[in-house]
Design an enzyme around this catalytic site. Structure first.
Site, PDB file in Angstrom:
ATOM      1  N   SER A  92       0.844  -1.201   0.000  1.00 54.96           N
ATOM      2  CA  SER A  92       0.000   0.000   0.000  1.00 54.96           C
ATOM      3  C   SER A  92       0.872   1.241   0.000  1.00 54.96           C
ATOM      4  CB  SER A  92      -0.883   0.005   1.253  1.00 54.96           C
ATOM      5  OG  SER A  92      -1.495   1.261   1.452  1.00 54.96           O
ATOM      6  N   TYR A  98       0.479   0.033  10.544  1.00 59.94           N
ATOM      7  CA  TYR A  98       0.027  -0.391   9.219  1.00 59.94           C
ATOM      8  C   TYR A  98       1.106  -0.132   8.186  1.00 59.94           C
ATOM      9  CZ  TYR A  98      -2.754  -0.660   4.930  1.00 59.94           C
ATOM     10  OH  TYR A  98      -3.233  -0.984   3.678  1.00 59.94           O
TER      11      TYR A  98
END
Length: 321
Positions: A163, A189
């Site tokens: 990501s 994350y």
């Protein structure tokens, strides 16, 4: 090497990317294949003829997804296997059930994002524990199957979902699992997504000569169950939607979000090529402040960082190549 591109773009659909490919007799595993971009990745591969296993934590949701795919394909090409990536025992059981049967495509798609601080069965921080270490163990345990799935002139492929969130943090080697430092859900994350990109670098380095390539994929902004831990107010504050719940311009549909995964799995432009970070059906450009939501930071592709992560991952999972 020249930058790798394709005829496709950011908003191409997954089935458009798969069109023209005959995957009859080929096998694929898609983790997190019950929803979001996972189900659309699996659907596109099944439409092209592949036998696809949805590797999911929730069997009921997986069975519903497989039925949906098979109905849309008009054939029984999707099946379900249970795997909880936050448990090494569950990952090992899934891989043991698969055995050494030829595997042509492994799409490490499942993930958790911005969850409260929690830990896996092995006491690893949940985001990197699930997103990276669980997938690392799965890929290593299926390495023989992937090598058996390599054909003359056509490699088996591993696709590792990363990501743009990787820009939020490199691997923090001194305290990867938040034993001492304050927990930040977005930093955690980001660290896990950096790990997903570095995994592709390390895996490709080890297995390319054995007929298996690996690339990392940034799918883009998509509203999926990945946002389950985010309050509506936070998504509005970040500009992902407005007060009416209307999704911001630039977000993709799940099928558009699946397109780069499918290209990474099938694109002839990538045959024999790996260790790349892909987005919008092309090799990403370096990250810059001028385009903060695109591109890849250098640390996510650093070979030395990839080697350090591989060593840590072997020590953590006990899976030695």
């Amino acid at each position: 090497m020249d930058r790798v591109t394709s005829p496709f773009g950011a908003f191409t659909s997954a089935r458009e990317v798969a069109a023209g490919h005959d995957l009859t007799g080929r096998t694929a595993i898609v983790t997190g294949g019950a929803s979001g971009i996972g189900i659309e990745t699996a659907r596109a591969l099944a439409l092209a003829g592949a036998e696809v296993t949805l590797a999911v934590r929730n069997l009921e949701a997986g069975m519903a997804a497989a039925t949906d795919i098979n109905d849309s394909v008009g054939a029984q090409r999707a099946s379900v296997g249970r795997v909880d990536l936050s448990s090494f025992a569950s990952v090992a059981a899934f891989a043991d059930h698969w055995g050494d049967a030829p595997l042509n495509l492994l799409i490490n798609n499942a993930g958790v994002m911005a969850c409260p601080l929690s830990y896996t069965a092995e006491d690893l921080e949940m985001q990197i524990g699930t997103n990276h270490f669980g997938h690392f163990l799965l890929a290593v345990l299926l390495a023989r199957a992937l090598m058996n799935g390599a054909d003359e002139g056509r490699s088996a492929r591993v696709v590792s979902l990363t990501s743009i969130g990787h820009r939020r943090s490199p691997i923090i080697w001194e305290d990867t699992h938040y034993r001492k430092r304050p927990y930040d859900k977005w930093e955690a994350y980001g660290q896990s997504k950096t790990a997903n990109a570095l995994f592709a670098v390390g895996f490709h380095e080890r297995f390319a000569d054995l007929g298996v390539t690996a690339n990392a994929v940034m799918p883009g902004g998509i509203m999926t169950p990945l946002q389950r831990h985010l309050p509506r107010e936070e998504m509005i504050a970040m500009g992902w939607m407005n007060e009416k719940g209307e999704i911001a311009q630039g977000f993709k549909t799940p099928e558009q979000g699946a397109s780069t995964s499918v290209w990474a799995a099938l694109g002839p432009e990538l045959e024999g090529i790996g260790g790349l970070y892909l987005e919008d059906c092309a090799q990403a450009e370096p990250w810059s402040e001028e385009t903060p939501y695109k591109g890849v930071k250098a640390y996510a592709l650093d070979p030395e960082e990839a080697e350090r992560l591989w060593t840590l991952s072997e020590e953590t999972t006990g899976a030695i190549v």
